[in-house]
Write a protein that holds these residues in place. Structure first.
Motif, PDB file in Angstrom:
ATOM      1  N   VAL A   1     -44.163 -61.077 109.925  1.00 44.56           N
ATOM      2  CA  VAL A   1     -43.678 -59.863 110.570  1.00 44.56           C
ATOM      3  C   VAL A   1     -44.877 -59.066 111.056  1.00 44.56           C
ATOM      4  CG1 VAL A   1     -41.546 -59.741 109.241  1.00 44.56           C
ATOM      5  CG2 VAL A   1     -43.611 -58.658 108.349  1.00 44.56           C
ATOM      6  N   LYS A   2     -44.631 -58.166 111.974  1.00 41.51           N
ATOM      7  CA  LYS A   2     -45.710 -57.348 112.511  1.00 41.51           C
ATOM      8  C   LYS A   2     -46.020 -56.177 111.580  1.00 41.51           C
ATOM      9  CE  LYS A   2     -44.769 -58.378 117.390  1.00 41.51           C
ATOM     10  NZ  LYS A   2     -44.611 -57.812 118.752  1.00 41.51           N
ATOM     11  N   ASP A   3     -47.253 -55.716 111.664  1.00 41.42           N
ATOM     12  CA  ASP A   3     -47.684 -54.463 111.033  1.00 41.42           C
ATOM     13  C   ASP A   3     -47.375 -54.427 109.536  1.00 41.42           C
ATOM     14  OD1 ASP A   3     -48.538 -53.471 113.555  1.00 41.42           O
ATOM     15  OD2 ASP A   3     -46.472 -52.932 114.024  1.00 41.42           O
ATOM     16  N   LEU A   4     -48.045 -55.284 108.780  1.00 43.23           N
ATOM     17  CA  LEU A   4     -47.880 -55.290 107.328  1.00 43.23           C
ATOM     18  C   LEU A   4     -48.308 -53.950 106.734  1.00 43.23           C
ATOM     19  CD1 LEU A   4     -49.155 -58.801 106.174  1.00 43.23           C
ATOM     20  CD2 LEU A   4     -46.889 -58.121 106.960  1.00 43.23           C
ATOM     21  N   THR A   5     -47.697 -53.606 105.603  1.00 35.91           N
ATOM     22  CA  THR A   5     -48.060 -52.378 104.899  1.00 35.91           C
ATOM     23  C   THR A   5     -49.452 -52.513 104.287  1.00 35.91           C
ATOM     24  OG1 THR A   5     -47.040 -53.193 102.876  1.00 35.91           O
ATOM     25  CG2 THR A   5     -45.660 -51.880 104.349  1.00 35.91           C
ATOM     26  N   ALA A   6     -50.040 -51.371 103.939  1.00 40.86           N
ATOM     27  CA  ALA A   6     -51.408 -51.361 103.416  1.00 40.86           C
ATOM     28  C   ALA A   6     -51.478 -51.674 101.930  1.00 40.86           C
ATOM     29  CB  ALA A   6     -52.054 -50.001 103.689  1.00 40.86           C
ATOM     30  N   THR A   7     -50.359 -51.608 101.216  1.00 42.46           N
ATOM     31  CA  THR A   7     -50.369 -51.866  99.773  1.00 42.46           C
ATOM     32  C   THR A   7     -50.622 -53.347  99.525  1.00 42.46           C
ATOM     33  OG1 THR A   7     -48.775 -50.075  99.445  1.00 42.46           O
ATOM     34  CG2 THR A   7     -49.080 -51.638  97.633  1.00 42.46           C
ATOM     35  N   LEU A   8     -51.757 -53.648  98.921  1.00 40.56           N
ATOM     36  CA  LEU A   8     -52.188 -55.037  98.826  1.00 40.56           C
ATOM     37  C   LEU A   8     -51.277 -55.878  97.946  1.00 40.56           C
ATOM     38  CD1 LEU A   8     -56.079 -54.691  98.625  1.00 40.56           C
ATOM     39  CD2 LEU A   8     -54.607 -54.964 100.627  1.00 40.56           C
ATOM     40  N   THR A   9     -50.709 -55.286  96.917  1.00 35.85           N
ATOM     41  CA  THR A   9     -49.888 -56.058  95.988  1.00 35.85           C
ATOM     42  C   THR A   9     -48.424 -56.141  96.414  1.00 35.85           C
ATOM     43  OG1 THR A   9     -49.588 -54.062  94.658  1.00 35.85           O
ATOM     44  CG2 THR A   9     -51.384 -55.555  94.028  1.00 35.85           C
ATOM     45  N   TYR A  10     -48.081 -55.528  97.551  1.00 32.12           N
ATOM     46  CA  TYR A  10     -46.695 -55.570  98.028  1.00 32.12           C
ATOM     47  C   TYR A  10     -46.534 -56.725  98.998  1.00 32.12           C
ATOM     48  CZ  TYR A  10     -42.400 -54.264 100.474  1.00 32.12           C
ATOM     49  OH  TYR A  10     -41.142 -54.277 101.029  1.00 32.12           O
ATOM     50  N   ARG A  11     -45.559 -57.578  98.714  1.00 33.49           N
ATOM     51  CA  ARG A  11     -45.285 -58.695  99.618  1.00 33.49           C
ATOM     52  C   ARG A  11     -44.210 -58.275 100.610  1.00 33.49           C
ATOM     53  NH1 ARG A  11     -42.356 -62.711 101.305  1.00 33.49           N
ATOM     54  NH2 ARG A  11     -43.216 -64.804 101.626  1.00 33.49           N
ATOM     55  N   ASP A  12     -44.633 -58.052 101.847  1.00 35.00           N
ATOM     56  CA  ASP A  12     -43.693 -57.633 102.878  1.00 35.00           C
ATOM     57  C   ASP A  12     -42.654 -58.730 103.108  1.00 35.00           C
ATOM     58  OD1 ASP A  12     -45.347 -55.215 104.602  1.00 35.00           O
ATOM     59  OD2 ASP A  12     -46.501 -56.551 103.314  1.00 35.00           O
TER      60      ASP A  12
END
Length: 645
Positions: free
Chosen positions: A271-282
């Motif tokens: 997906v486009k524009d992943l979130t900045a939280t490193l441990t969150y799997r978009d």
């Protein structure tokens, strides 16, 4: 009587006075006193000088045995008189730090001993010498014996190492002149450092049963496709005439079929524009963790494919009115830029089928050529009266195809179907036969972009050599051959995407349930490490003579904004994927330790990203010596090489 007493006392008075006068007369007595005082002063000074000489010799002797013990430990597996044997290495490193005549020593003796105690390989080096005294000879001290001892140990244990190596064109650049006055390119220095790394891991030998290694070379993509299809054929999508039964039947497989699939892959569905939280799997971001294409809900990946393309001679910001409708214009000529021309000819007997046969009856859904040809030549269709030079024509009658009237939609697969007239391509003299596109092993051996190129055009342009999965039982010479022959600077090219290399290095290392290996029996769980080397930041040549749709990446065409809402966001989103992938790796059970060797890299954001991925294990290197030292240090840590005395 008075006179007699005086006479009697006169001589005594005369002697006492003389003595008193002598004591009171200080003329000339200082010389004697100084002479008497200089004797202990000279002794003290001479003792201090000789004590200093003893200290210097002792310190240098210790340096010599330390270096010799470590060198012997690194070559522990090789004994004898050869130059790479442990005995020869001890002698060479000792003499390099303590020459035979250092400070005038005599009776210099070096005694190495090699033992294995409780599975710990131990190298002990004892050196003795006699140091002649200088000033202390005056006092009977003729010489002083000096002795130094060092012991280095390696504790062998199962070890699995994945090497991820940058193969971009910038590695052909020269590094600063080394201490011997030799200038090496970055890739040449990398090859030397990587082989030194192997030498330490193998302790100088050619075999080591408890060591498994793998390699992933990367630039804007990675070559892991054949490893995937060997595991599960459905893990890679089939493209008509490229990696399917048609390609295999009519052209064969790569490399005999130069139009066939070499093995590189595009990135996973995401997906486009992943979130900045490193441990969150978009959700639906399949390109940041250990799961593999075709596994469960994880969609298969697309084979990496670059269509025939070129950079127009006419600048993109100055396209003249009507130029695209004129097949003779400079718009259809090739610019003199890098890269400029990936126009490769299709098979002379099958080009029409490749372009116009709906073999699978799915409206050409997996045809790799049609959309590229449509986009490249639809602007010729400006007027029905001049349709005789149109490349895109109606599929039903071969007549004028009007792009303004219900044109074909490649997403919904609806609209007016078309046919490609390969025989009408303008300025076809620019097209060339496809090359095999095996990476030139000499790529980057000299700092000259015109020499040792990996020649294109090819549908596999910029595809590195195949990844080597992690496995036991291979020889050191096997890995050295991978470094020499499959690891090179690839150019012409247009970018570096670290995420591609890290993602697949991570997967090939930790997914030992799929990429199987068999460690020696009866040993503990292997230590795992990923060593990542690059010479720069994430980068792309995004505008080729003013055209940003001529840049291909791990994620697809740059102009399509494949991973970000804007084209300019691709670099940042690629780096975010790198960071999230590294966070997933760090969360693994028995997580591999990550080491990053950054050669000539100075970009602060890149170095911060690396430090977050490999805390305390980022090596900033700038020349041949520091690059080798970094690889040697990593190898020494992995084999637990250390001085114990």
């Amino acid at each position: 009587m008075l006179q007699g007493k005086t006479r009697a006392s006169g001589p005594r008075g005369s002697l006492g006075g003389a003595l008193r006068r002598l004591r009171g007369n200080r003329r000339g007595s200082a010389i004697a006193m100084m002479a008497a005082g200089l004797i202990p002063a000279i002794a003290a000074l001479g003792s201090a000088i000789d004590a200093g000489r003893i200290y210097i010799v002792k310190s240098q002797l210790q340096t010599g045995v330390d270096a010799a013990a470590l060198a012997g430990a690194r070559a522990f597996s090789v004994s004898g008189t050869a130059s790479n044997s442990r005995e020869s290495q001890v002698a060479a490193y000792f003499s390099g730090n303590f020459p035979d005549t250092y400070m005038g020593v005599t009776n210099l003796k070096v005694a190495p001993a090699f033992t294995v105690i409780k599975d710990i390989n131990t190298t002990t080096v004892v050196a003795t010498a006699t140091l002649p005294m200088s000033f202390m000879r005056l006092f009977g001290f003729m010489q002083q014996p000096v002795r130094a001892t060092a012991r280095a140990a390696i504790n062998p244990h199962p070890l699995e190492v994945m090497m991820v190596l940058d193969n971009t064109g910038s590695l052909k650049a020269n590094l600063p002149r080394d201490s011997n006055g030799v200038v090496k390119t970055r890739i040449t220095a990398l090859k030397d450092a990587a082989k030194s790394f192997n030498e330490i891991l193998f302790q100088g030998g050619d075999t080591r049963k408890d060591l498994a290694m793998g390699y992933v070379m990367y630039d804007i993509t990675v070559n892991v496709g054949k490893l995937l299809t060997d595991w599960r054929s459905s893990s890679v999508r089939q493209m008509f005439g490229f990696n399917d039964v048609v390609a295999n039947t009519y052209g064969g497989t790569w490399p005999s079929n130069k139009l066939g699939w070499k093995g590189c892959v595009f990135g996973d569905d995401t997906v486009k524009d992943l979130t900045a939280t490193l441990t969150y799997r978009d959700p639906n971001a399949w390109d940041i963790d250990r799961t593999l294409p075709g596994e469960g809900a994880h969609p298969p990946v697309k084979p990496y494919f670059i269509p025939p393309m070129y950079v127009p001679q006419m600048p993109g910001n100055a396209v003249a009115t009507g130029a695209k409708a004129n097949p003779s214009s400079a718009y259809y000529s090739v610019a003199n830029v890098e890269p400029n021309n990936n126009l490769y000819k299709l098979h002379p007997s099958y080009y029409d089928q490749m372009l116009n046969l709906d073999f699978y009856g799915n409206q050409f859904a997996n045809n790799p050529y049609r959309e590229a040809f449509y986009d490249a030549y639809i602007d010729l269709n400006d007027n029905a009266a001049k349709a005789d030079n149109d490349v895109i024509v109606r599929a039903d009658n071969g007549g004028f195809y009007d792009p303004s009237s219900n044109p074909w939609n490649f997403t919904t697969r609806t609209g007016t179907q078309f046919r490609v007239r390969y025989d009408r391509i303008p300025q076809f003299n620019n097209w060339k036969d496809a090359t095999e596109y095996t990476v030139n092993p000499l790529g980057g051996s000299v700092d000259d972009g015109a020499r040792n190129k990996t020649e294109f055009p090819s549908p596999n342009w910029q595809c590195p050599e195949a990844a080597t999965k992690v496995d036991y039982g291979r020889s050191r010479s096997f890995y050295d051959d991978v470094i020499d022959r499959q690891n090179a600077a690839i150019y012409p090219a247009n970018g570096t995407l670290h995420h591609a290399g890290l993602l697949w290095g991570y997967r090939l290392l930790v997914r030992d349930d799929v990429f199987k290996r068999t460690p020696p029996r009866g040993q503990e769980e292997p230590k795992r490490a990923l060593v990542f080397m690059t010479d720069g930041e994430t980068a792309l040549g995004t505008s080729q003579n003013g055209y940003d749709d001529r840049t291909w990446t791990f994620y697809g065409n740059y102009a399509d904004s494949p991973i970000s809402s804007s084209r300019g966001g691709l670099i940042g989103q690629s780096e975010r994927r790198f960071a999230k992938t590294c966070a997933a790796l760090q969360a693994e059970d028995n997580a591999p330790k990550v080491y990053i060797v950054a050669l000539t890299t100075t970009d602060r954001n890149t170095l911060a990203m690396f430090e977050q991925c490999a805390p305390g294990h980022v090596y900033q290197t700038s020349d041949t010596a520091t690059l080798k030292a970094a690889f040697d240090d990593i190898a020494s840590e992995l084999v637990d090489l250390h001085l114990v005395q």
